[in-house]
Design an enzyme around this catalytic site. Structure first.
Site, mmCIF file in Angstrom:
data_model
loop_
_atom_site.group_PDB
_atom_site.id
_atom_site.type_symbol
_atom_site.label_atom_id
_atom_site.label_comp_id
_atom_site.label_asym_id
_atom_site.label_seq_id
_atom_site.Cartn_x
_atom_site.Cartn_y
_atom_site.Cartn_z
ATOM 1 C CB CYS A 115 -0.952 0.002 1.182
ATOM 2 S SG CYS A 115 -1.991 -1.453 1.172
ATOM 3 C CG HIS A 243 -3.396 3.092 1.997
ATOM 4 N ND1 HIS A 243 -4.003 2.710 0.824
ATOM 5 C CD2 HIS A 243 -3.390 2.006 2.810
ATOM 6 C CE1 HIS A 243 -4.357 1.433 0.926
ATOM 7 N NE2 HIS A 243 -3.994 0.987 2.109
ATOM 8 C CG ASN A 273 -6.770 -1.280 1.400
ATOM 9 O OD1 ASN A 273 -6.116 -0.855 0.444
ATOM 10 N ND2 ASN A 273 -6.209 -1.707 2.517
HETATM 11 N N1 ACO Z 1 -17.896 -9.271 10.082
HETATM 12 C C1 ACO Z 1 -18.328 -9.483 11.344
HETATM 13 N N2 ACO Z 1 -17.485 -9.705 12.358
HETATM 14 C C2 ACO Z 1 -16.167 -9.705 12.104
HETATM 15 C C3 ACO Z 1 -15.662 -9.479 10.809
HETATM 16 C C4 ACO Z 1 -16.577 -9.272 9.780
HETATM 17 N N3 ACO Z 1 -16.196 -9.043 8.501
HETATM 18 N N4 ACO Z 1 -14.310 -9.537 10.860
HETATM 19 C C5 ACO Z 1 -13.976 -9.776 12.132
HETATM 20 N N5 ACO Z 1 -15.086 -9.879 12.889
HETATM 21 C C6 ACO Z 1 -15.209 -10.162 14.310
HETATM 22 C C7 ACO Z 1 -13.980 -10.865 14.840
HETATM 23 O O1 ACO Z 1 -14.056 -12.271 14.635
HETATM 24 C C8 ACO Z 1 -14.029 -10.503 16.293
HETATM 25 O O2 ACO Z 1 -14.961 -11.344 16.947
HETATM 26 P P1 ACO Z 1 -14.626 -11.939 18.390
HETATM 27 O O3 ACO Z 1 -14.504 -10.748 19.292
HETATM 28 O O4 ACO Z 1 -15.812 -12.801 18.677
HETATM 29 O O5 ACO Z 1 -13.328 -12.691 18.244
HETATM 30 C C9 ACO Z 1 -14.610 -9.095 16.292
HETATM 31 O O6 ACO Z 1 -15.261 -8.942 15.021
HETATM 32 C C10 ACO Z 1 -13.560 -8.014 16.421
HETATM 33 O O7 ACO Z 1 -12.490 -8.322 15.527
HETATM 34 P P2 ACO Z 1 -11.228 -7.392 15.404
HETATM 35 O O8 ACO Z 1 -10.242 -8.032 14.499
HETATM 36 O O9 ACO Z 1 -10.796 -7.001 16.785
HETATM 37 O O10 ACO Z 1 -11.910 -6.131 14.678
HETATM 38 P P3 ACO Z 1 -11.300 -4.718 14.470
HETATM 39 O O11 ACO Z 1 -12.150 -3.732 15.110
HETATM 40 O O12 ACO Z 1 -9.816 -4.701 14.765
HETATM 41 O O13 ACO Z 1 -11.466 -4.528 12.905
HETATM 42 C C11 ACO Z 1 -10.210 -4.584 10.863
HETATM 43 C C12 ACO Z 1 -10.803 -5.399 12.019
HETATM 44 C C13 ACO Z 1 -11.330 -3.878 10.150
HETATM 45 C C14 ACO Z 1 -9.481 -5.530 9.935
HETATM 46 C C15 ACO Z 1 -9.229 -3.535 11.447
HETATM 47 O O14 ACO Z 1 -8.329 -4.139 12.334
HETATM 48 C C16 ACO Z 1 -8.440 -2.842 10.383
HETATM 49 O O15 ACO Z 1 -8.979 -2.144 9.530
HETATM 50 N N6 ACO Z 1 -7.127 -2.959 10.409
HETATM 51 C C17 ACO Z 1 -6.274 -2.317 9.423
HETATM 52 C C18 ACO Z 1 -6.248 -3.180 8.226
HETATM 53 C C19 ACO Z 1 -5.522 -2.548 7.105
HETATM 54 O O16 ACO Z 1 -5.366 -1.352 7.045
HETATM 55 N N7 ACO Z 1 -5.091 -3.396 6.205
HETATM 56 C C20 ACO Z 1 -4.553 -3.007 5.000
HETATM 57 C C21 ACO Z 1 -3.139 -2.651 5.025
HETATM 58 S S1 ACO Z 1 -2.782 -2.226 3.457
HETATM 59 C C22 ACO Z 1 -1.702 -3.286 2.652
HETATM 60 O O17 ACO Z 1 -0.521 -3.147 2.767
HETATM 61 C C23 ACO Z 1 -2.311 -4.382 1.763
#
Ligand code: ACO
Length: 316
Positions: A115, A243, A273
């Site tokens: 990214c 980004h 993204n």
């Molecule tokens: N739908 C419903 N529930 C979900 C989903 C979903 N799609 N995904 C995860 N959950 C659940 C999890 O299982 C978890 O449940 P649990 O508490 O029973 O275990 C709960 O939701 C919370 O999960 P978290 O992983 O703690 O959720 P978080 O609030 O951290 O959000 C996310 C996850 C959206 C991925 C966030 O961490 C994020 O955006 N991180 C940055 C990611 C990013 O920027 N990535 C790209 C980098 S770019 C590159 O280089 C390619």
């Protein structure tokens, strides 16, 4: 005689026609429109067709950027495609773009910094122009991420989309319209946080929380480094093009810098993204709608797998 520098002379973007909504994702994995919108800000994303490649999107974006810069393909000295989803390992995607455009004089290569790829390509092109090696460079961020996703993994498949954005970087002799400074870096000791071991052979994997924590700490840090080095305070920057990974990352960065969120453009809700493509797509949208005014100060900032990060200060 003024020092040679570079400026953005034109922008373009291209997105696949197919829209995949959160509602449709509810039928694929255990998720909900409400969860996705609340946790990420994404409503829908674009998905490339099976036969639609990274190069097809790159070519379409590049044609628009060339037209917008009032240049022909013959004027281009280098083509750099930032992507982690090339059509193939060899030939590189930039050579495919060259052939389609008939940019016969261009030197062509791909660059992969996930990214942060667009920022790293921009810095590379800037260095070529400042050293006198080139006058006009086509830089394209293009991704076909949908083909690398595990559509049974709700933690990743809801986040990403496909698309391409391009800019033409041209020689400039005025610091009033120029790329002014960069701050870039990498930390290979944290390479396990975001991985894709072989395109079309494995799935993208991510420790979402680690990426989140890294982004909200590192992005404000490099923005402050850039502004302080250039005797500016964060309030004096007109726009922050970050980004587009997660709306909560944008909110958190704005809060840490004590800035209003309306300085942080976003199109996450429509495209998700798109990795290396996200910043040039957003920049093209704002440039096309005449929201960027001459002399405005702009910061671009990318972060992602590697880990990698980069920011650029621009006087538009
Ligand atoms: N739908 C419903 N529930 C979900 C989903 C979903 N799609 N995904 C995860 N959950 C659940 C999890 O299982 C978890 O449940 P649990 O508490 O029973 O275990 C709960 O939701 C919370 O999960 P978290 O992983 O703690 O959720 P978080 O609030 O951290 O959000 C996310 C996850 C959206 C991925 C966030 O961490 C994020 O955006 N991180 C940055 C990611 C990013 O920027 N990535 C790209 C980098 S770019 C590159 O280089 C390619």
């Amino acid at each position: 005689m003024n020092q040679i520098t570079s400026k953005i002379a034109g922008t373009g973007s291209a997105l696949p026609k197919t829209i995949l909504t959160n509602k449709e994702l509810e039928t694929l994995v255990d998720t909900s429109d409400a969860w996705i919108q609340e946790r990420t800000g994404i409503k829908e994303r674009r998905i490339a067709k099976n036969q639609e490649n990274t190069s097809d999107l790159a070519i379409a974006a590049a044609q628009k950027a060339l037209k917008n810069a009032n240049l022909s393909a013959n004027d281009i000295d280098f083509i750099i495609v930032a992507t982690f989803t090339p059509d193939s390992i060899m030939p590189n995607t930039a050579c495919l773009v060259q052939a389609a455009l008939h940019a016969d004089h261009a030197v062509c290569f791909d660059l992969n910094a996930a990214c942060s790829g667009f920022l790293f390509a921009l810095q590379t092109a800037h260095a070529y122009i400042c050293s006198g090696l080139a006058r006009h460079i086509l830089i394209i961020g293009s991704e076909n991420i949908s083909k690398t996703l595990n559509w049974n993994d709700r933690k990743t498949c809801i986040l990403f989309g496909d698309g391409a954005g391009a800019v033409v970087l041209s020689i400039s002799d005025s610091s009033k319209h120029a790329l002014l400074d960069f701050e870039t870096g990498s930390d290979g000791t944290r390479s396990n946080v975001l991985t894709l071991s072989g395109f079309q052979k494995s799935f993208l994997q991510m420790d979402g929380q680690e990426v989140f924590k890294f982004a909200v700490r590192k992005v404000p840090e490099i923005i402050l480094t850039l502004t302080q080095r250039n005797h500016l305070c964060p309030e004096e920057i007109d726009w922050y093009f970050l980004h587009q990974a997660n709306a909560r990352i944008l909110t958190s960065v704005a809060k840490r810098l004590s800035l209003p969120l309306d300085k942080f453009p976003s199109n996450l809700s429509s495209y998700g993204n798109t990795s290396a493509a996200s910043i040039p797509i957003l920049l093209d949208e704002y440039h096309n709608s005449h929201k960027l005014l001459p002399g405005q100060k702009i910061i671009l900032s990318g972060f992602g797998g590697g880990l990698t990060w980069g920011s650029c200060l621009i006087s538009w």
